[in-house]
Enzyme design. Structure first.
Site, PDB file in Angstrom:
ATOM      1  N   GLY A  71       0.794  -1.225   0.000  1.00 17.90           N
ATOM      2  CA  GLY A  71       0.000   0.000   0.000  1.00 17.90           C
ATOM      3  C   GLY A  71       0.826   1.274   0.000  1.00 17.90           C
ATOM      4  O   GLY A  71       1.912   1.329  -0.566  1.00 17.90           O
ATOM      5  N   SER A  72       0.291   2.270   0.663  1.00 13.91           N
ATOM      6  CA  SER A  72       0.812   3.641   0.616  1.00 13.91           C
ATOM      7  C   SER A  72       2.232   3.766   1.129  1.00 13.91           C
ATOM      8  O   SER A  72       2.694   2.980   1.963  1.00 13.91           O
ATOM      9  CB  SER A  72      -0.105   4.524   1.453  1.00 13.91           C
ATOM     10  OG  SER A  72       0.530   5.724   1.801  1.00 13.91           O
TER      11      SER A  72
END
Lengths: 146, 424
Positions: A71-72
């Site tokens: 993810g981020s």
């Protein structure tokens, strides 16, 4: 009962130090990668991703056994804040190296190990008692807790 | 890790304490990765702004304290000098003009403005967007970068052919002060080749289609590098921006190849290079429908909030939203926020798009987004968005129900006050 008798109670596996240090505690195991930003609550040290098998569960003070990060790019910042908030895991054992997990482990400043010579997902279950000596590159598992 | 003479002198403090702390972090980080050396970079994109309640107590001790802790992982507070190389601020927490609508305490908005002055004096360019490549930071092919923001990283690597890993707050702070980043992962040419193959058998044309394919891809390949076969429609910046953001949300995809489209894959063979070509993962109608359903995290159709512009909208998207809202009125119980970089907002203002959107009852936001700020209009229970990334994150972050659909479905639903989109 038979299974208990044939399973060794203490197992040791070896790996590569990512961040040095020693820690021990109860294992929290997931075969799913974890998101930092948007995937955890840094105030509680818990997973909040909707479809994640650890959704709602806290990793604070646990020996977190997981494949790694996804993810981020806020991954390191969120685990960094967990450290500042006192909600970080006690150690990280992971199997897939990425920049997110490497930087995240460095700034969380907890012992971290990867490149293990055994299948940690087969060997470690949630609730087992695990000691990590990252400098020596060893993970010692006491099955069924202590 | 092998260091050059210059890097050793940075580490040893010959260029000041801050750069020594920066080099210390880069060494710890590089060794954690197993990197052999660092590489020079003159293009850093990170997150430096003090704009969240959690950093407020730290900022009370001064912005050097915030940077030292959160951007250098330093044990002490050091004076932060001018950045050594061009560095920009990515998306931030507060819209400097619309902070009241966000429900931001004016004191916190003022803190961000002060923080921006501090950072600007140190050479950090206040782009304040998740899409620096839309507002002038367009690295060239082969350029070594140190970027955060997963949706920008995947765009940088795949569409522009520049080279960056997904960096973090601490590594970009250190890179800005030293012009170095670990030479690892996607900085190394052979690590940029494809190792997964996705055979597309469904029609992928509009922005929502590309987003859904990206979401499917992330789940299937996780952090691997996919090449795509069977895509028939020419994409543009907007579609690849959404596609990459989606793939980076469901997985850890940082690079992909579309033969004939992306610069490092003139052909499918070139995308794989020396890598063996694996059995294809098929994306057909069934996979498309299943992925679309997976993006629907809602049951109630009464709609409180519509979020457009994640990643931040291009000027073409602003034009489209204005066209769809022209002469219409958004339902009084529904809020619609459209997000675009501030530099593009100025174009939208001059083109009259902002006026049309506001006349319909919408709001044009810049600098931030609801997931980053964790701020939505008050009392929101059900949201809709045209962004796969936002549909993935916002329900978890804000504990709301979330619908995903096309920009047209989102705008029509905002006018109706209820979700009109299809479930599959």
């Amino acid at each position: 009962m038979n299974q208990t008798a044939t399973t060794p109670k203490v197992i040791t596996v070896h790996g590569r130090k990512v961040v040095g240090g020693r820690a021990e505690g109860e294992a929290l195991v997931t075969r799913q990668t974890i998101s930092g930003w948007g995937g955890i609550n840094e105030r509680e040290g818990s997973v909040i991703e909707l479809h994640h098998e650890l959704n709602g569960i806290s990793f604070a003070g646990k020996i977190l056994v997981f494949p790694g990060a996804k993810g981020s790019s806020g991954w390191s910042a969120y685990f960094h804040m967990c450290r500042l908030n006192g909600t970080a895991p006690a150690a990280m054992i992971f199997t897939r190296m990425t920049t997110k997990i490497a930087l995240g482990a460095v700034v969380t400043r907890v012992p971290a190990i990867t490149d293990l010579d055994g299948d940690v997902f087969a060997l470690i279950e949630t609730g087992d008692y695990v000691s990590v000596d990252a400098d020596a590159g060893t993970v010692t598992i006491t099955k069924g807790g202590r | 890790m092998r260091l050059t003479d210059q890097e050793r002198s940075l580490r040893d403090g010959a260029h000041g304490e801050a750069r020594a702390r920066a080099m210390d972090l880069l060494i710890r980080y590089g060794e954690a990765l197993g990197a052999e050396r660092l590489v020079e970079s003159r293009n850093v994109a990170g997150a430096f702004n003090a704009s969240t309640p959690s950093v407020r107590h730290m900022a009370d001790d001064g912005f050097d304290r915030v940077f030292s802790e959160l951007n250098l992982d330093a044990d002490d507070v050091v004076d932060i000098p001018h950045m050594a190389v061009p560095t920009c601020q990515l998306i931030t927490g507060i819209d400097n003009d619309n902070y009241e609508l966000q429900g931001v305490d004016p004191g916190l908005a003022e803190l961000q403005k002060q923080s921006e002055k501090y950072l600007g004096r140190r050479g950090i360019n206040m782009m304040c967007t998740c899409t620096p490549y839309q507002v002038g930071n367009v690295p060239v092919k082969g350029e070594h970068c140190a970027w955060m923001e997963s949706s920008a990283v995947i765009y940088c690597n795949s569409v522009l052919g520049a080279r960056t890993n997904v960096e973090g707050k601490e590594s970009t702070g250190a890179a800005g002060l030293t012009g170095r980043i670990p030479y690892w992962g996607l900085h190394i040419p052979e690590n940029r080749l494809a190792n997964r193959l996705i055979r597309v058998e469904a029609d992928v044309d509009d922005m929502a289609d590309w987003g859904v394919l990206g979401y499917f891809t992330g789940f299937e390949v996780e952090e691997n590098i996919p090449a795509f076969d069977g895509l028939t429609h020419q994409p543009d910046l907007m579609k690849l921006k959404h596609f990459g953001a989606a793939a980076a949300s469901s997985g850890g995809v940082e690079m992909y190849h579309i033969p004939g489209i992306t610069p490092e894959a003139p052909t499918l063979d070139a995308a794989f290079g020396a890598n063996a070509r694996p059995d294809p993962i098929v994306y057909g109608r069934a996979e498309r429908d299943r992925t679309w359903e997976r993006l629907q995290n809602a049951t109630d159709r009464k709609l409180d909030f519509v979020m457009l512009g994640c990643p931040h909208n291009s000027i073409e998207q602003m034009s489209l939203v204005a066209e769809l809202l022209d002469g219409k009125r958004i339902h009084p119980d529904t809020a619609l926020w459209v997000h675009t970089p501030r530099a593009i907002r100025q174009m939208a203002d001059r083109s009259g798009y902002t006026e049309v959107i506001e006349a319909a009852g919408g709001v044009v936001m810049s600098d931030t987004c609801p997931s980053i700020s964790r701020r939505l209009p008050q009392g929101v229970r059900v949201i809709a968005t045209d962004s796969v990334k936002q549909a993935h994150y916002l329900p978890a972050i804000a504990k709301v129900q979330g619908w995903f659909g096309s920009v047209q479905q989102c705008v029509d639903s905002a006018i109706a006050g209820e979700w009109l989109g299809k479930v599959a």
